[in-house]
Structures are given as structure tokens and as C-alpha cells.
Design a protein around this motif. Structure first.
Motif, short mmCIF file in Angstrom:
data_model
loop_
_atom_site.label_atom_id
_atom_site.label_comp_id
_atom_site.label_asym_id
_atom_site.label_seq_id
_atom_site.Cartn_x
_atom_site.Cartn_y
_atom_site.Cartn_z
N TYR A 94 -0.01 -6.51 6.69
CA TYR A 94 -0.71 -5.29 6.27
C TYR A 94 -2.22 -5.51 6.29
N ASP A 112 -4.54 3.27 6.37
CA ASP A 112 -4.32 3.91 5.06
C ASP A 112 -2.91 3.62 4.56
N THR A 113 -1.94 3.69 5.47
CA THR A 113 -0.55 3.38 5.08
C THR A 113 -0.41 1.92 4.67
N ARG A 129 -2.66 0.02 3.34
CA ARG A 129 -3.27 -0.15 2.01
C ARG A 129 -2.28 0.26 0.92
N LYS A 130 -1.54 1.33 1.20
CA LYS A 130 -0.54 1.78 0.23
C LYS A 130 0.52 0.71 0.01
N TYR A 131 0.95 0.06 1.10
CA TYR A 131 2.00 -0.95 0.97
C TYR A 131 1.47 -2.28 0.44
N ARG A 189 -0.33 -2.25 -2.16
CA ARG A 189 -0.20 -1.99 -3.60
C ARG A 189 1.26 -2.01 -4.04
N ASN A 190 2.12 -1.41 -3.21
CA ASN A 190 3.54 -1.30 -3.55
C ASN A 190 4.37 -1.63 -2.31
N TYR A 248 6.91 -1.91 0.74
CA TYR A 248 7.68 -0.91 1.48
C TYR A 248 9.17 -1.08 1.17
#
Length: 395
Positions: free
Chosen positions: A368, A382-383, A385-387, A389-390, A392
Motif C-alpha cells: 500500500y 486514496d484507496t 491510504r484507506k487500507y 488505516r484499516n 482490506y
């Protein structure tokens, strides 16, 4: 923009079909150039068409032929000839990474304008000059291809597409047997008929209609009788069938093309892509691995973009829940020496997702972060960065 998704080709069996074409297309140098083209030897094709262009100053057809070879050489360099990218509408939205070369851009757009101006001059003397109309429409469609596929300028691209469609519709009105013109008109009909209404509104195409069925009918006739665009028409049909999930039919079309050009890397890749999409499971995995095996034979494929094979292999393995192997395949795609920025970021994101699904969080985090570093201002970053944090989870 889908005017440019086709792989350009020359079906030699079409010369006896009764279809009409510009006599220059029968020149041995043109045929030699497109023989190179179909081995994906773009430099060899460009070299021959540069000579042909110099031999016919002021004629728009040689200019347009050189333009298409240079354009598709650039699209291949940027991994933009893999139809996986266009198999759904995701390529219409989001921010994508490109690696545009200013000098190449100037040459491509300069040749497009040159061909258009040469055709305009001839049409100023004879508005029914069919060869000039065809060359102008073809040059407009190729310019549309660059603007839409490389620069994502869909509004400007569709304006050019509409002009190309008008030129080739006029060609067919003057000579219904000038079958090559059915490619541009048929693709236009299908694409406009298939576009979602919100996107039509976005690019200013509200109220403009098309017909998918009519488009496919025109492409089918071109595929059977086209003097210069038979292969283009058939590869376009295969793409549209893929978009409609008619995989078995598409596979039949691509296998026929592959039998004509067995060392065309893209046709082998497309068959594997279709088998994956058709849900053939490990048979699809084997198809991708067969490409890698064939490539191990020296000179079997000319300049193959193996990152596309590794990416497809990753998709196929992921579909079989072989997440660890899939992550490795995606990483091989991302690590290929000539991978485009867009495919690199996409591959790293997919690799991270597979490692998360396989319980390999440290490897996922690494991928990532690499995706973000490779294209910080893209939708896929952007996706990622989301993963970060949390993890997949597949939901």
C-alpha cells in the motif's frame, strides 16, 4: 474514446472481398510495414511508414498510416492496449497516472493535424474525394484516441470522434463498398448507444443517440470484408462482447485472430483474459503461464509487455483464492522494468489487498505504501491510504 481501443491490423484475405480502398494501401511497403505491425514490431513498422510518408508528400493517407503506427507504439509503451482496462466503465472516472512524453505527443498530434490539413486541401478542390474523406476521418479518430486514452480528455475526444464519424458516414454514402469506413461509424454507434446517461451529460452528448445492434452489424460486415480494418473490426467486436459478458463468443473471435497471428502477444494475452473472465478457473491460470512459457523461447514474441501477463495471472489466482501467489504475481507486474505508472499503482494496490486477505499484514502495508509513493495524487492511492488505516477484508 473507444475508437482507439482496437488493435490496428491488416487482413490480407480481404483484398478479394470486393471492398474498395485507397490504391496506396496495396503498396508492398505498406504491407511490409503492417506485417511488422502485427508482430508488434512498432519500430520496424514506423521505419517503413516514415519512408512511405516521405515518398508521398501532401497525401493524407500515408500521413495517417504513419500516425497510427506511432500512436499505437506509444499506447503499447504505456500499457494502454490491454483491454482489461476498458472492460468496464471504471476507466471513465477517477484520477489516473500517465507518463506522457512531450516529444511523442507533439509528433502524434502534429501528424494528425498534418493529415487533416492535407485532406482539407483536397476536399477544397473536390468535396466528394472519398480517399481524402476517409483519411481525414481516420486521422481524427486517431487524434481522438490519444486525447481520450492518454490525456483522459473525453469531452474533446468525443468531439473529434463525432467529426470522424461524420467523415466516414459520408464515405459510405458515396461508396457503400468502402467497407473500412464502417469501423469508425460502427464503433461510434455502439459506444454512444452504450454510454450511461450521466456520462453523456458530462461530455455534452445529451440527446445524441446510437445503436449497439447497428454498431455490431457494421463491425461484423467490416470484419468479413474490410480491406484495411478487418482485424480492427474483429478485435473491437471481441472487446464489446467482453463488456457484455459474452465471453465464449469473444473467445471464438480472439482464437481466430490468434490463429492468423500466433506470435502476436496481445492476442495471446486477450485469450487468457477472456478465459479468466469466463470463470475457467485454473485453466485461465494455465493460459497466463503458457504465455510466460512461450516467451521463454527466444524471439517468440516481439517486445512483450509481460507486466500485463503477470497482472492477469494475479487476477486469475485471486479469483481462485490463491491469495499468496496472486500477491506475488501482482508484485511481479509492478516490478517489471517497463511497467506504466498506472499499472504499477494498480498492481501494488491489488497485491496489498491479496496479502491482507492472506493474513500477511506487513506485506500488505508495504505494498500500500509503495502504491502511494508511486502515484500520490491518484484515486488508487486514496484507496491504499484507506487500507493502511484499516486492513482490506474483501467487503
Amino acid at each position: 474514446m473507444v475508437l482507439g481501443i482496437v488493435w490496428l491490423g491488416l487482413a490480407t484475405v480481404s483484398w478479394a472481398s470486393g471492398a474498395h480502398t485507397n490504391p496506396l494501401n496495396n503498396d508492398p511497403l505498406v504491407k511490409e510495414a503492417f506485417d511488422r505491425f502485427y508482430q508488434l514490431d512498432y519500430p520496424g513498422a514506423v521505419e517503413k511508414l516514415e519512408r512511405f510518408h516521405a515518398m508521398h508528400p501532401g497525401d493524407p493517407q500515408p500521413t495517417a498510416l504513419l500516425l497510427e503506427a506511432l500512436l499505437f507504439q506509444e499506447l503499447y509503451r504505456q500499457d494502454l492496449l490491454d483491454t482489461t482496462f476498458y472492460a468496464n466503465d471504471g476507466f471513465l472516472t477517477g484520477r489516473h497516472a500517465t507518463q506522457e512524453d512531450p516529444a511523442t505527443k507533439d509528433r502524434i498530434l502534429g501528424l494528425a493535424d498534418e493529415a487533416i490539413h492535407e485532406a482539407d486541401w483536397r476536399l477544397g478542390k473536390n468535396q466528394n474525394d472519398i480517399d481524402a474523406l476517409y483519411a481525414r476521418g481516420w486521422a481524427r479518430s486517431l487524434k481522438c484516441t490519444y486525447i481520450a486514452m492518454v490525456e483522459r480528455g473525453y469531452g474533446a475526444g468525443f468531439k473529434l470522434a463525432r467529426g470522424a464519424r461524420d467523415d466516414h458516414a459520408r464515405v459510405l454514402q458515396l461508396d457503400p463498398d468502402y467497407v473500412d469506413a464502417k469501423l469508425v461509424v460502427g464503433v461510434y454507434e455502439y459506444v454512444v448507444g452504450a454510454l450511461p446517461l450521466p456520462f453523456k451529460l458530462l461530455i455534452g452528448f445529451a440527446g445524441i443517440t446510437g445503436s449497439k445492434n447497428k454498431g455490431l452489424e457494421m463491425l461484423t460486415d467490416d470484419g468479413k470484408r474490410g480491406a484495411m480494418t478487418s482485424v480492427e473490426a474483429r478485435t473491437t467486436i471481441a472487446l464489446f462482447l467482453r463488456r457484455e459478458s459474452r465471453y465464449k463468443e469473444a473467445i471464438q473471435v480472439v482464437r481466430a485472430l490468434k490463429s492468423e497471428y500466433p506470435r502476436n502477444y496481445l492476442f495471446s494475452l486477450e485469450e487468457a483474459n477472456l478465459r479468466k473472465d469466463a470463470g475457467e478457473g485454473m485453466a485461465a491460470v494455465d493460459a497466463y503461464r503458457d504465455i510466460l512459457t512461450a516467451n521463454a523461447q527466444a524471439g517468440y514474441f516481439f517486445s512483450p509487455r509481460l507486466e500485463l501477463t503477470y497482472f492477469g495471472l494475479g487476477d486469475a489466482l485471486r479469483g481462485q483464492r490463491h491469495y499468496g501467489e496472486a500477491g506475488q504475481a501482482y508484485e511481479q507486474a509492478a516490478g517489471s522494468s517497463n511497467v506504466s505508472p498506472e499499472l504499477k499503482i494498480r498492481s501494488l494496490l491489488m497485491a496489498g489487498e491479496c496479502h491482507d486477505l492472506n493474513g500477511e499484514r506487513p506485506l500488505a502495508v508495504k505494498d500500500y505504501q509503495a502504491a502511494i509513493d508511486s502515484g500520490p495524487n491518484t484515486s488508487r492511492a486514496d484507496t491504499a491510504r484507506k487500507y493502511l488505516r484499516n486492513p482490506y477484508t474483501g467487503n
